[in-house]
Design an enzyme around this catalytic site. Structure first.
Site, PDB file in Angstrom:
ATOM      1  N   LEU A  15      24.651  27.902  22.093  1.00 54.90           N
ATOM      2  CA  LEU A  15      24.914  26.912  23.140  1.00 54.90           C
ATOM      3  C   LEU A  15      24.323  25.546  22.779  1.00 54.90           C
ATOM      4  O   LEU A  15      24.407  24.604  23.564  1.00 54.90           O
ATOM      5  CB  LEU A  15      24.339  27.401  24.471  1.00 54.90           C
ATOM      6  CG  LEU A  15      25.012  28.652  25.057  1.00 54.90           C
ATOM      7  CD1 LEU A  15      24.272  29.145  26.286  1.00 54.90           C
ATOM      8  CD2 LEU A  15      26.472  28.393  25.400  1.00 54.90           C
ATOM      9  N   SER A  16      23.757  25.439  21.589  1.00 50.83           N
ATOM     10  CA  SER A  16      23.157  24.166  21.173  1.00 50.83           C
ATOM     11  C   SER A  16      24.159  23.008  21.198  1.00 50.83           C
ATOM     12  O   SER A  16      23.811  21.921  21.665  1.00 50.83           O
ATOM     13  CB  SER A  16      22.536  24.290  19.780  1.00 50.83           C
ATOM     14  OG  SER A  16      21.432  25.143  19.829  1.00 50.83           O
ATOM     15  N   LYS A  65      16.051  30.743   9.206  1.00 50.38           N
ATOM     16  CA  LYS A  65      14.855  29.939   9.526  1.00 50.38           C
ATOM     17  C   LYS A  65      13.783  29.987   8.430  1.00 50.38           C
ATOM     18  O   LYS A  65      13.003  29.052   8.283  1.00 50.38           O
ATOM     19  CB  LYS A  65      14.247  30.393  10.860  1.00 50.38           C
ATOM     20  CG  LYS A  65      15.110  30.019  12.057  1.00 50.38           C
ATOM     21  CD  LYS A  65      14.453  30.377  13.365  1.00 50.38           C
ATOM     22  CE  LYS A  65      15.374  30.000  14.520  1.00 50.38           C
ATOM     23  NZ  LYS A  65      14.742  30.116  15.827  1.00 50.38           N
ATOM     24  N   ASN A  86      13.311  25.382  12.333  1.00 49.41           N
ATOM     25  CA  ASN A  86      14.553  25.346  13.128  1.00 49.41           C
ATOM     26  C   ASN A  86      15.135  23.940  13.224  1.00 49.41           C
ATOM     27  O   ASN A  86      16.207  23.756  13.784  1.00 49.41           O
ATOM     28  CB  ASN A  86      14.323  25.928  14.531  1.00 49.41           C
ATOM     29  CG  ASN A  86      13.641  24.952  15.452  1.00 49.41           C
ATOM     30  OD1 ASN A  86      12.831  24.133  15.016  1.00 49.41           O
ATOM     31  ND2 ASN A  86      13.968  25.015  16.720  1.00 49.41           N
ATOM     32  N   ASP A 101      10.502  25.571  18.007  1.00 49.75           N
ATOM     33  CA  ASP A 101      10.461  26.782  18.837  1.00 49.75           C
ATOM     34  C   ASP A 101       9.074  26.941  19.476  1.00 49.75           C
ATOM     35  O   ASP A 101       8.945  27.462  20.587  1.00 49.75           O
ATOM     36  CB  ASP A 101      10.753  28.033  17.991  1.00 49.75           C
ATOM     37  CG  ASP A 101      12.211  28.116  17.569  1.00 49.75           C
ATOM     38  OD1 ASP A 101      13.082  27.649  18.330  1.00 49.75           O
ATOM     39  OD2 ASP A 101      12.487  28.643  16.474  1.00 49.75           O
ATOM     40  N   ALA A 126       9.243  41.876  15.862  1.00 48.95           N
ATOM     41  CA  ALA A 126       8.611  41.088  14.792  1.00 48.95           C
ATOM     42  C   ALA A 126       9.676  40.295  14.036  1.00 48.95           C
ATOM     43  O   ALA A 126       9.548  40.027  12.850  1.00 48.95           O
ATOM     44  CB  ALA A 126       7.848  42.011  13.839  1.00 48.95           C
ATOM     45  N   THR A 151       9.816  48.865  13.270  1.00 46.86           N
ATOM     46  CA  THR A 151       9.481  48.977  11.845  1.00 46.86           C
ATOM     47  C   THR A 151       8.083  48.385  11.668  1.00 46.86           C
ATOM     48  O   THR A 151       7.908  47.159  11.631  1.00 46.86           O
ATOM     49  CB  THR A 151      10.505  48.196  10.998  1.00 46.86           C
ATOM     50  OG1 THR A 151      11.826  48.555  11.428  1.00 46.86           O
ATOM     51  CG2 THR A 151      10.352  48.487   9.525  1.00 46.86           C
TER      52      THR A 151
HETATM   53  P1  ATR Z   1      15.572  38.067  13.266  1.00 41.43           P
HETATM   54  O1  ATR Z   1      16.787  37.810  12.465  1.00 41.43           O
HETATM   55  O2  ATR Z   1      15.161  37.031  14.229  1.00 41.43           O
HETATM   56  O3  ATR Z   1      14.434  38.609  12.462  1.00 41.43           O
HETATM   57  P2  ATR Z   1      16.029  40.615  13.980  1.00 41.43           P
HETATM   58  O4  ATR Z   1      15.522  40.983  12.657  1.00 41.43           O
HETATM   59  O5  ATR Z   1      17.374  41.091  14.415  1.00 41.43           O
HETATM   60  O6  ATR Z   1      16.030  39.152  14.244  1.00 41.43           O
HETATM   61  O7  ATR Z   1      14.922  41.057  15.015  1.00 41.43           O
HETATM   62  C1  ATR Z   1      15.224  41.845  16.004  1.00 41.43           C
HETATM   63  C2  ATR Z   1      13.987  42.569  16.486  1.00 41.43           C
HETATM   64  O8  ATR Z   1      14.433  43.534  17.427  1.00 41.43           O
HETATM   65  C3  ATR Z   1      13.242  43.307  15.391  1.00 41.43           C
HETATM   66  O9  ATR Z   1      11.887  43.279  15.692  1.00 41.43           O
HETATM   67  C4  ATR Z   1      13.839  44.708  15.513  1.00 41.43           C
HETATM   68  O10 ATR Z   1      12.993  45.733  15.070  1.00 41.43           O
HETATM   69  P3  ATR Z   1      13.035  46.235  13.533  1.00 41.43           P
HETATM   70  O11 ATR Z   1      12.195  45.270  12.778  1.00 41.43           O
HETATM   71  O12 ATR Z   1      12.499  47.596  13.564  1.00 41.43           O
HETATM   72  O13 ATR Z   1      14.497  46.181  13.125  1.00 41.43           O
HETATM   73  C5  ATR Z   1      13.976  44.805  17.007  1.00 41.43           C
HETATM   74  N1  ATR Z   1      14.961  45.817  17.416  1.00 41.43           N
HETATM   75  C6  ATR Z   1      16.301  45.770  17.239  1.00 41.43           C
HETATM   76  N2  ATR Z   1      16.873  46.873  17.768  1.00 41.43           N
HETATM   77  C7  ATR Z   1      15.867  47.625  18.283  1.00 41.43           C
HETATM   78  C8  ATR Z   1      15.810  48.879  18.972  1.00 41.43           C
HETATM   79  N3  ATR Z   1      16.913  49.578  19.249  1.00 41.43           N
HETATM   80  N4  ATR Z   1      14.596  49.333  19.352  1.00 41.43           N
HETATM   81  C9  ATR Z   1      13.491  48.643  19.087  1.00 41.43           C
HETATM   82  N5  ATR Z   1      13.465  47.444  18.452  1.00 41.43           N
HETATM   83  C10 ATR Z   1      14.637  46.949  18.049  1.00 41.43           C
END
Ligand code: ATR
Length: 263
Positions: A15-16, A65, A86, A101, A126, A151
């Protein structure tokens, strides 16, 4: 006419452009803000386009990023401290990366009047935005920051940037004053975190997600008697900070802005 961009992959949902173009028009600036879906191997060319002034500035979103950093000449202390950029612009022929951010999150929390000082904060997730949130929480003097990610080693990696983080296993629920959902769980309306918050009340539940407006995480928290807030203000304030850097004008955050982001 100056051209600005948000780049990401995917970027269609962003939406930016709506927000920046609204402020551009309001302030009678001769510019346009567009979006482009790029791949890793387009980043070098993006920087070239900024260097030769075809583009005057760019917002960088998921998943670039961190990736973008290797192409930049200089980082602001905030970008350096989070390993996350960002906002990109040209200054004295050098490409500079900044992170708004952090300010976005900080202003959003201040707007709610919640005082972070001496509070214990639990962050779920994370991903890309978490280093900015931790940086802001530390600046607001949180007493303890606990990180939980599905993770676990991704949470452990965050310790390279920030000492004194507590890392816990996914599924554990320690005491906290404020909990932040920074996972992508909730982007789909039916999404639910597999954590039981039913005994928690009088705490602050914050979700980085703003579309949908109220995730199940926030809906349930509210029902159990907690304070809640979604990520909309964070999004608006990070955009406002980028706008200010590029155009030298602090944009107005009014009801129109709030409304069209709720669509
Ligand atoms: P970015 O690109 O910003 O790093 P991302 O990697 O998609 O975004 O981050 C999504 C976050 O949601 C991660 O912390 C992810 O956990 P993992 O590191 O284990 O992948 C978390 N996430 C996504 N689906 C999830 C789920 N079903 N349960 C718990 N955490 C989830």
């Amino acid at each position: 006419m100056k051209k600005y961009l948000v780049i990401g992959n995917p970027v269609d949902h962003s939406l930016s452009p709506q927000l920046h173009n609204y402020w551009i028009k309001k302030n009678n600036i001769s510019a346009i803000y567009d979006k482009e879906e790029l791949n890793n191997n387009d980043l070098k060319n993006l920087i070239l386009r900024i260097k030769n002034k075809q583009i005057s500035g760019a917002n960088i979103t998921v998943p670039f990023k961190k990736e973008i950093i290797s192409y930049l000449d200089r980082l602001s202390p905030e970008a350096e401290g989070t390993n996350s950029v960002n906002t990109v612009y040209l200054e004295n022929d050098k490409i500079v990366g900044h992170n708004t951010d952090i300010e976005g999150f900080e202003f959003a929390i201040k707007y709610t009047k919640y005082d972070i000082a001496e509070k214990e904060i639990l962050i779920l997730g994370a991903g890309g935005v978490v280093s900015s949130i931790i940086y802001a929480l530390k600046r607001m003097r949180a007493s303890k920051i606990i990180l939980s990610n599905r993770t676990k080693n991704k949470a452990e990696d965050m310790k390279i940037l920030f000492k004194n983080l507590s890392i816990i296993n996914w599924g554990q629920l320690p005491n906290f004053d404020m909990i932040i959902n920074a996972t992508s769980v909730g982007l789909k309306k039916e999404d639910k975190l597999n954590l039981d918050f039913s005994k928690i009340k009088n705490k602050f539940f914050y979700d980085v997600i703003y579309n949908p407006k109220e995730t199940n995480f926030l809906k349930n928290a509210k029902n159990f008697g907690n304070k809640t807030e979604n990520g909309k203000k964070m999004f608006i304030y990070q955009a406002a900070a980028s706008f200010k850097m590029w155009h030298g004008i602090k944009p107005e955050i009014n009801e129109d802005v709030n409304k069209f982001l709720d669509q």
